[in-house]
Design a protein around this motif. Sequence first.
Motif, short mmCIF file in Angstrom:
data_model
loop_
_atom_site.label_atom_id
_atom_site.label_comp_id
_atom_site.label_asym_id
_atom_site.label_seq_id
_atom_site.Cartn_x
_atom_site.Cartn_y
_atom_site.Cartn_z
N ILE A 24 0.79 -1.21 -0.15
CA ILE A 24 -0.12 -0.11 -0.18
C ILE A 24 0.71 1.17 -0.17
N GLY A 25 0.65 2.05 -0.91
CA GLY A 25 1.12 3.18 -1.05
C GLY A 25 0.65 4.41 -0.19
N GLU A 26 1.18 5.68 -0.09
CA GLU A 26 0.64 6.58 0.61
C GLU A 26 -0.48 7.11 -0.08
N LYS A 27 -1.56 7.66 0.86
CA LYS A 27 -2.76 8.23 0.28
C LYS A 27 -2.37 9.52 -0.74
N ILE A 71 -8.89 5.53 3.29
CA ILE A 71 -10.16 5.93 3.88
C ILE A 71 -10.84 5.17 4.91
N ALA A 72 -10.77 3.84 4.56
CA ALA A 72 -11.42 2.75 5.47
C ALA A 72 -10.66 2.72 6.87
N MET A 73 -9.27 2.92 6.74
CA MET A 73 -8.45 2.78 8.12
C MET A 73 -8.88 3.88 8.63
N GLU A 74 -8.93 5.39 8.15
CA GLU A 74 -9.29 6.49 8.70
C GLU A 74 -10.64 6.47 9.65
N GLU A 75 -11.79 5.80 8.79
CA GLU A 75 -13.01 5.73 9.30
C GLU A 75 -12.99 4.58 10.40
N CYS A 76 -12.23 3.55 10.52
CA CYS A 76 -12.12 2.62 11.63
C CYS A 76 -11.43 3.41 12.69
N THR A 77 -10.60 4.22 12.51
CA THR A 77 -9.98 5.12 13.57
C THR A 77 -10.99 5.90 14.17
N ARG A 78 -11.58 6.63 13.53
CA ARG A 78 -12.56 7.67 13.94
C ARG A 78 -13.69 6.95 14.76
N ALA A 79 -14.25 5.46 14.28
CA ALA A 79 -15.47 5.15 14.83
C ALA A 79 -14.96 3.89 16.12
N ASN A 80 -13.38 3.94 16.20
CA ASN A 80 -12.93 2.96 17.01
C ASN A 80 -13.43 1.39 16.84
N LYS A 81 -13.35 1.25 15.45
CA LYS A 81 -13.66 -0.24 15.26
C LYS A 81 -12.30 -0.74 14.50
N VAL A 82 -12.51 -2.08 14.12
CA VAL A 82 -11.28 -2.84 13.69
C VAL A 82 -11.21 -2.95 12.21
N MET A 83 -10.04 -2.68 11.56
CA MET A 83 -9.77 -2.85 10.17
C MET A 83 -9.41 -4.34 10.01
N LEU A 138 1.31 0.40 8.31
CA LEU A 138 0.81 0.30 9.91
C LEU A 138 1.88 1.07 10.59
N ARG A 139 2.85 1.31 10.09
CA ARG A 139 3.67 2.30 10.80
C ARG A 139 3.36 3.67 10.85
N ASP A 140 2.57 4.05 10.04
CA ASP A 140 2.23 5.41 10.00
C ASP A 140 1.46 6.12 11.07
N LYS A 141 1.96 7.04 11.67
CA LYS A 141 1.68 7.62 13.01
C LYS A 141 0.06 7.84 13.10
N LYS A 142 -0.74 8.20 11.93
CA LYS A 142 -2.13 8.59 11.99
C LYS A 142 -2.83 7.15 12.29
N TYR A 143 -2.10 5.91 12.27
CA TYR A 143 -2.70 4.71 12.41
C TYR A 143 -2.27 4.03 13.63
N LYS A 144 -1.52 4.91 14.50
CA LYS A 144 -0.87 4.01 15.72
C LYS A 144 -2.04 3.72 16.49
#
Length: 389
Positions: free
Chosen positions: A188-191, A221-233, A258-264
């Motif tokens: 997966i590349g950068e957004k 986007i899916a990773m961002e939405e899981c982060t926002r909703a506190n759900k699991v990807m 997975l190492r991206d800080k915004k997905y920590k």
Amino acid sequence: MTLNLSQIKTIDVHCHPFIANQEPYTPEEFLKKLSLSVIPDMFKAGEKGTLKRIYPGMNMYMQITLKKLAEFFSCKPFLRDVVEKRNEMAQDFSKYTKLLFQDAHLQGLLVDFGYPTPQISRNEFKALTGVPQWEIHRIELVMDQLREECTEFGEFIEKYRDNLRQALNKKHMLGLKSIIAYRSGLEIGEKDENAARKQYEDFHHNERAKAKSFRDFCLHIAMEECTRANKVMHIHTGVGDGEVVLPKASPSLLIDMLRDKKYKDTKVHFVHGGYPWMEEAGFIASILPNVYLDISLQNPFMGHGVERIISQIFETAPFDKVMYGSDAFTVPEMNWLGVLLFKECFERVLNDWMKKDYMDKEMAQEVAEGVLFRNFENCYKEQLKELSV
């Protein structure tokens, strides 16, 4: 003292729904239902003069299934005998399914209703199995539906994000799932919105277009939405059916994202535990606090290899990061056999560790209960807590 896991309750953290067969199965049809193969002629009756008990395409996992079913039915371990008895018992399909689940102490399912299509009724499937169920929302199914509705990239992204948010707001929905490994791979590349926009036209005209930057953008986007909703990807890793982009299916390819800080703080669940790269999946789970994995598909479809797989995963994976799964998708025998085979293989691994004095029985019991149900309850505790409110 040896450990016996047969009576421990089990939660299957990755499986698919099934429906009752309308007509009795022939032996060949039953083998096809058990198989991962999508090739129509993979299973056919043996020709005259061939071996009596080996059907074309039959493998070790199928042999184990037939042997276990023969014991369950108290019949001969021959394909025709087993299928005949199975057809008899499955006339009341719900009763038969519940009997299998009770025998295996299977007490909950985390279900991906994105396969098969057309989708199976959630209410009917729950009534059929009689056990608690939770869901994950498959993003590629959403993408394929919106592709036909939206001619413009901006309209697609707006509706796509809204769909994911609405799904994640449902209490029974524990997360999202991606099968990007089947489309463009896990590297997966950068957004990159500009690159995604340029590739949208290709995707709009062809749902199977590689469109890598566009698909990567949708996963972000899916990773961002899981982060926002506190759900699991949930992310499919490793082998699958014949369409998987196998050279790009290793979970190690996800490491940069997975190492991206915004997905920590984003919990990620490696579906299928990366098989045959399960050591890599285990290692990633050991170094990233929010990465978990299940042992589905490799269990039960790798048959006797499940014992080796369990041992290899725990070379690096933390005890509290591994969960039981089956990837069952056509018949309840898959769900049932998955539990039985896994418990037998796990028993041998744990008893060997005890024999070597790596752990005592109390510790082995705790490890077993963790994998079979407690790790699921702990990984998803915040989401499950919402259901009780």
